[in-house]
Design a protein around this motif. Structure first.
Motif, PDB file in Angstrom:
ATOM      1  N   ASP A 107      -5.381   3.737   7.558  1.00  0.00           N
ATOM      2  CA  ASP A 107      -6.052   4.138   6.313  1.00  0.00           C
ATOM      3  C   ASP A 107      -5.499   3.346   5.127  1.00  0.00           C
ATOM      4  O   ASP A 107      -6.256   2.901   4.247  1.00  0.00           O
ATOM      5  CB  ASP A 107      -5.865   5.637   6.073  1.00  0.00           C
ATOM      6  CG  ASP A 107      -6.652   6.493   7.059  1.00  0.00           C
ATOM      7  OD1 ASP A 107      -7.599   5.964   7.686  1.00  0.00           O
ATOM      8  OD2 ASP A 107      -6.315   7.684   7.216  1.00  0.00           O
ATOM      9  N   LEU A 108      -4.188   3.160   5.110  1.00  0.00           N
ATOM     10  CA  LEU A 108      -3.579   2.376   4.040  1.00  0.00           C
ATOM     11  C   LEU A 108      -4.008   0.919   4.102  1.00  0.00           C
ATOM     12  O   LEU A 108      -4.248   0.277   3.065  1.00  0.00           O
ATOM     13  CB  LEU A 108      -2.050   2.474   4.123  1.00  0.00           C
ATOM     14  CG  LEU A 108      -1.430   3.811   3.723  1.00  0.00           C
ATOM     15  CD1 LEU A 108       0.049   3.828   4.078  1.00  0.00           C
ATOM     16  CD2 LEU A 108      -1.622   4.078   2.235  1.00  0.00           C
ATOM     17  N   ARG A 118     -12.363  -3.081   7.492  1.00  0.00           N
ATOM     18  CA  ARG A 118     -13.295  -2.140   6.881  1.00  0.00           C
ATOM     19  C   ARG A 118     -13.156  -0.738   7.448  1.00  0.00           C
ATOM     20  O   ARG A 118     -13.854   0.180   7.040  1.00  0.00           O
ATOM     21  CB  ARG A 118     -14.735  -2.619   7.106  1.00  0.00           C
ATOM     22  CG  ARG A 118     -15.055  -3.938   6.424  1.00  0.00           C
ATOM     23  CD  ARG A 118     -14.990  -3.812   4.917  1.00  0.00           C
ATOM     24  NE  ARG A 118     -15.403  -5.036   4.269  1.00  0.00           N
ATOM     25  CZ  ARG A 118     -15.382  -5.240   2.956  1.00  0.00           C
ATOM     26  NH1 ARG A 118     -14.915  -4.284   2.175  1.00  0.00           N
ATOM     27  NH2 ARG A 118     -15.769  -6.371   2.440  1.00  0.00           N
ATOM     28  N   GLU A 140      -9.408  -3.170   0.227  1.00  0.00           N
ATOM     29  CA  GLU A 140     -10.436  -2.890  -0.780  1.00  0.00           C
ATOM     30  C   GLU A 140      -9.890  -3.146  -2.180  1.00  0.00           C
ATOM     31  O   GLU A 140     -10.588  -3.679  -3.046  1.00  0.00           O
ATOM     32  CB  GLU A 140     -10.904  -1.446  -0.638  1.00  0.00           C
ATOM     33  CG  GLU A 140     -11.679  -1.187   0.649  1.00  0.00           C
ATOM     34  CD  GLU A 140     -11.978   0.291   0.858  1.00  0.00           C
ATOM     35  OE1 GLU A 140     -11.379   1.127   0.140  1.00  0.00           O
ATOM     36  OE2 GLU A 140     -12.811   0.606   1.737  1.00  0.00           O
ATOM     37  N   GLU A 141      -8.623  -2.800  -2.398  1.00  0.00           N
ATOM     38  CA  GLU A 141      -7.983  -3.012  -3.696  1.00  0.00           C
ATOM     39  C   GLU A 141      -7.823  -4.497  -3.993  1.00  0.00           C
ATOM     40  O   GLU A 141      -8.107  -4.964  -5.103  1.00  0.00           O
ATOM     41  CB  GLU A 141      -6.617  -2.329  -3.695  1.00  0.00           C
ATOM     42  CG  GLU A 141      -5.784  -2.569  -4.941  1.00  0.00           C
ATOM     43  CD  GLU A 141      -6.126  -1.607  -6.073  1.00  0.00           C
ATOM     44  OE1 GLU A 141      -5.537  -1.739  -7.155  1.00  0.00           O
ATOM     45  OE2 GLU A 141      -6.999  -0.745  -5.870  1.00  0.00           O
ATOM     46  N   TRP A 144       0.685   4.273  -2.664  1.00  0.00           N
ATOM     47  CA  TRP A 144       0.018   5.528  -2.305  1.00  0.00           C
ATOM     48  C   TRP A 144       0.773   6.368  -1.273  1.00  0.00           C
ATOM     49  O   TRP A 144       0.343   7.462  -0.937  1.00  0.00           O
ATOM     50  CB  TRP A 144      -1.394   5.238  -1.776  1.00  0.00           C
ATOM     51  CG  TRP A 144      -2.215   4.408  -2.720  1.00  0.00           C
ATOM     52  CD1 TRP A 144      -2.542   4.699  -4.004  1.00  0.00           C
ATOM     53  CD2 TRP A 144      -2.807   3.127  -2.441  1.00  0.00           C
ATOM     54  NE1 TRP A 144      -3.297   3.696  -4.554  1.00  0.00           N
ATOM     55  CE2 TRP A 144      -3.484   2.709  -3.617  1.00  0.00           C
ATOM     56  CE3 TRP A 144      -2.836   2.287  -1.323  1.00  0.00           C
ATOM     57  CZ2 TRP A 144      -4.172   1.507  -3.700  1.00  0.00           C
ATOM     58  CZ3 TRP A 144      -3.522   1.083  -1.403  1.00  0.00           C
ATOM     59  CH2 TRP A 144      -4.178   0.707  -2.586  1.00  0.00           C
ATOM     60  N   ALA A 158       0.824  -1.202   0.000  1.00  0.00           N
ATOM     61  CA  ALA A 158       0.000   0.000   0.000  1.00  0.00           C
ATOM     62  C   ALA A 158       0.860   1.254   0.000  1.00  0.00           C
ATOM     63  O   ALA A 158       0.561   2.232  -0.696  1.00  0.00           O
ATOM     64  CB  ALA A 158      -0.940  -0.007   1.207  1.00  0.00           C
ATOM     65  N   ARG A 192      -7.462   0.628   2.717  1.00  0.00           N
ATOM     66  CA  ARG A 192      -7.475   0.874   1.270  1.00  0.00           C
ATOM     67  C   ARG A 192      -6.923  -0.308   0.485  1.00  0.00           C
ATOM     68  O   ARG A 192      -7.473  -0.691  -0.566  1.00  0.00           O
ATOM     69  CB  ARG A 192      -6.672   2.138   0.961  1.00  0.00           C
ATOM     70  CG  ARG A 192      -6.751   2.587  -0.488  1.00  0.00           C
ATOM     71  CD  ARG A 192      -6.052   3.940  -0.662  1.00  0.00           C
ATOM     72  NE  ARG A 192      -6.070   4.356  -2.057  1.00  0.00           N
ATOM     73  CZ  ARG A 192      -5.501   5.470  -2.507  1.00  0.00           C
ATOM     74  NH1 ARG A 192      -4.892   6.299  -1.664  1.00  0.00           N
ATOM     75  NH2 ARG A 192      -5.547   5.771  -3.799  1.00  0.00           N
ATOM     76  N   ILE A 193      -5.827  -0.922   0.960  1.00  0.00           N
ATOM     77  CA  ILE A 193      -5.237  -2.029   0.216  1.00  0.00           C
ATOM     78  C   ILE A 193      -6.147  -3.247   0.228  1.00  0.00           C
ATOM     79  O   ILE A 193      -6.208  -4.010  -0.745  1.00  0.00           O
ATOM     80  CB  ILE A 193      -3.821  -2.390   0.747  1.00  0.00           C
ATOM     81  CG1 ILE A 193      -3.085  -3.295  -0.260  1.00  0.00           C
ATOM     82  CG2 ILE A 193      -3.893  -3.059   2.108  1.00  0.00           C
ATOM     83  CD1 ILE A 193      -2.832  -2.652  -1.598  1.00  0.00           C
TER      84      ILE A 193
END
Length: 467
Positions: free
Chosen positions: A93-94, A277, A100-101, A77, A73, A97-98
Motif C-alpha cells: 500500500d505504501l 498501480r 502516486e505522490e 505515512w 513512504a 501511494r508513494i
C-alpha cells in the motif's frame, strides 16, 4: 527401475545453474511470478533427473531505488518505527501511494534519490529499515514456496553483490568497455544494434544490470557451470542480450553457456496488471481458490475419501501448476479463473485422476506388483502396443525437455499417455480368468502408474493414490 525410470546420466559430473522465481521484496507474491517459479522448478527437476548437479538460484529483487521510495513512504505515512510487525500488504500500500505522490511531486522524487544514496552508503537507519522490509518479505515468500513444494539451493538477492560490483567495474574498465554519457557510465553496444547498457547512473547509484554482471562472475567462480539458465519473461529479452554481450566482451569463455529461457507474459481478460498501480492478483488467493474448488468436487463426488484435505491441496495446486506448464513457455497465457480451474478435459487433475484410477486397479488386484515374470508376448492388441510405445518414449522426452528448456514437452507427453492408457483400459479387461493375461496387463498398468507419477514429479506435482 520404478521411481528411477526415465532418469539418465548425460549430466553426470556437470553443473547447471538455474536462476528463477526472483520476486521483489516488500510486495506479496503475485500471480505474475508464477510462471518463472514453476517453469524454473520443473527445469530444476528435469535436469536433476539427467544426473546434473543443479543449483536453483532465487535472485531476489532486494536492492534498488524502490526501497528508497518505500523508506520515504514510511517516513511520511508510517505509524512509528518500522518494525517486523508490519505486513507485506501494508508495504505494498505504501509502495503504491508513494508512486502516486512522486508522479505529481518532483521534490518527493529527489527525496527518494537521497534515501537511495544513503542506503548505498550504508546509512544505519536506511539499512535498518531496508532489512525490516527484507525479513518481512522472506517470511511471506517461504510460506508460498512451501505450499508449492519448491526449494532453492541458493537464495541470494541483488544486495549480495553490492561489495563485488567495484571489482566488476574495474574489470570492465580494464577491458575498455566503460564510457561516460551525460554523467552516467555506460557500455556502448551500438555495434551490435543495441542501446547502451547503463551500469552506473550520474548520481553514482548502481543498477541491476551491473549487479547481474557481478552475479554471473560469482556464479562461474563458485560453480563452474556447464550452463546457466535465466528463467525470465520476454520483457527482459534486451537486457539479457546486453548482459551476454558484455560478458563476451569481457573475454569470458563461458559467456556462451548463459541462456535466457524466455517465457510469455501472463495476461488478464480485464486488462493489464501493474504492481505500481496496486492492481495485483496474489498467488495465495489463486491457490486458495483452487483448493476450495477441489474440496467442493470431492465433497460432491467422493465425500468419504480418506485424506480429503491432502488430496484437495495436491490436486488444486497441481491444477494451477499444470495449467502454466501445459503450453509452450514462449506463448502468452491469458489468465481466466474459469479456464485455469477447469477440472475437465486435458488438465493436471485429469492426469492425477488417471494415476489414482490405475493405482486403485492395482490395489484391487490384491497380489504383489509388478507381478514376477509376466509374459510380455501377450501384449499384442493395437491399444496395448500404443501404450507400450508411449511408455518407452519417456526417457527421450525428459532429455528433449532439458535440451529445449521446455517443461511443456513433459506435460503434453503425460496427456498423450493418459489418453492412450484410457483407450487400452476401456477396450480390455485387466483382471480376467486368464491368469497369464491378467498378470501381464497388471504389469502394464503398474508401468503406467510409474511413468505418470515420475512425470508429475518432474513438473512439481503430486500423484495422489486416491481421488
Amino acid at each position: 527401475r520404478g521411481a528411477d525410470y526415465g532418469t539418465g546420466e548425460t549430466g553426470t559430473g556437470k553443473t547447471v545453474v538455474i536462476d528463477f522465481s526472483h520476486p521483489n521484496i516488500a510486495r506479496p507474491f503475485g500471480i505474475h511470478h508464477l510462471r518463472s517459479t514453476v517453469i524454473g522448478n520443473a527445469l530444476r527437476k528435469i535436469h536433476r533427473a539427467l544426473g546434473y548437479q543443479v543449483v536453483g538460484v532465487n535472485h531476489l529483487g532486494d536492492w534498488g531505488s524502490q526501497f528508497a521510495k518505500l523508506i520515504l513512504a514510511w517516513t511520511r505515512w508510517g505509524d512509528g518505527e518500522l518494525t517486523e510487525a508490519v505486513t507485506v500488504h501494508e508495504l505494498l500500500d505504501l509502495y503504491v501511494r508513494i508512486h502516486e505522490e512522486i508522479e505529481d511531486n518532483h521534490d518527493a522524487e529527489r527525496e527518494a534519490a537521497d534515501w537511495f544514496r544513503r542506503l548505498e552508503a550504508g546509512d544505519p537507519e536506511a539499512r535498518r529499515m531496508w532489512e525490516v522490509c527484507c525479513k518481512v518479505s522472506y517470511k511471506e515468500f517461504e510460506r508460498v514456496y512451501e505450499r508449492l513444494g519448491i526449494g532453492f539451493e541458493s537464495v541470494a538477492g541483488e544486495s549480495f553483490y553490492q561489495d563485488k560490483m567495484p571489482d566488476t567495474l574495474i574489470r570492465m574498465e580494464e577491458k575498455g568497455l566503460l564510457q561516460k554519457s551525460e554523467g552516467a557510465t555506460i557500455v556502448d553496444l551500438s555495434e551490435w544494434d543495441m542501446i547502451p547498457m547503463l551500469v552506473r547512473r550520474s548520481d553514482e547509484a548502481t543498477l541491476y544490470a551491473t549487479r547481474d554482471v557481478s552475479a554471473a562472475e560469482y556464479r562461474w567462480e563458485t560453480y563452474r557451470f556447464e550452463k546457466m539458465l535465466y528463467v525470465v519473461d520476454v520483457a527482459q529479452t534486451l537486457h539479457f542480450r546486453q548482459l551476454f554481450k558484455v560478458l563476451e566482451l569481457m573475454d569470458y569463455e563461458w559467456a556462451d553457456r548463459c541462456e535466457h529461457v524466455v517465457f510469455g507474459r501472463l495476461r488478464f481478460k480485464k486488462g493489464g496488471m501493474s504492481t505500481r498501480r496496486g492492481k495485483v492478483i496474489f498467488l495465495e488467493d489463486v491457490l486458495d481458490r483452487a483448493v476450495d474448488l477441489t474440496r467442493q468436487i470431492i465433497d460432491d463426488k467422493n465425500p468419504d475419501l480418506p485424506n480429503k484435505e491432502d488430496v484437495a491441496r495436491d490436486v488444486g495446486i497441481g491444477a494451477i501448476i499444470f495449467a502454466d506448464l501445459d503450453s509452450r513457455r514462449a506463448r502468452d497465457i491469458v489468465f481466466d479463473w474459469d479456464e485455469i480451474l477447469n477440472f475437465n478435459g486435458e488438465t493436471g487433475p485429469y492426469v492425477q485422476y488417471t494415476h489414482a484410477r490405475y493405482r486403485s486397479v492395482l490395489r484391487k488386484y490384491g497380489k504383489p506388483v509388478p507381478p514376477p515374470d509376466p509374459d510380455l508376448s501377450l501384449l499384442t492388441e493395437p491399444e496395448t502396443v500404443a501404450v507400450v510405445k508411449r511408455l518407452a518414449q519417456f526417457p527421450e522426452q525428459i532429455q528433449s525437455a532439458a535440451d529445449a528448456g521446455e517443461p511443456s514437452l513433459i506435460a503434453s507427453y503425460l496427456i498423450d499417455l493418459c489418453n492412450e492408457a484410457n483407450r487400452f483400459y476401456n477396450a480390455h479387461r485387466v483382471v480376467s480368468e486368464d491368469e497369464d493375461l491378467t498378470r501381464v496387463r497388471i504389469a502394464l498398468v503398474y508401468a503406467i502408474t510409474v511413468v505418470l507419477a515420475n512425470g508429475l514429479g518432474l513438473l512439481g506435482m503430486k500423484a495422489p493414490e486416491e481421488m
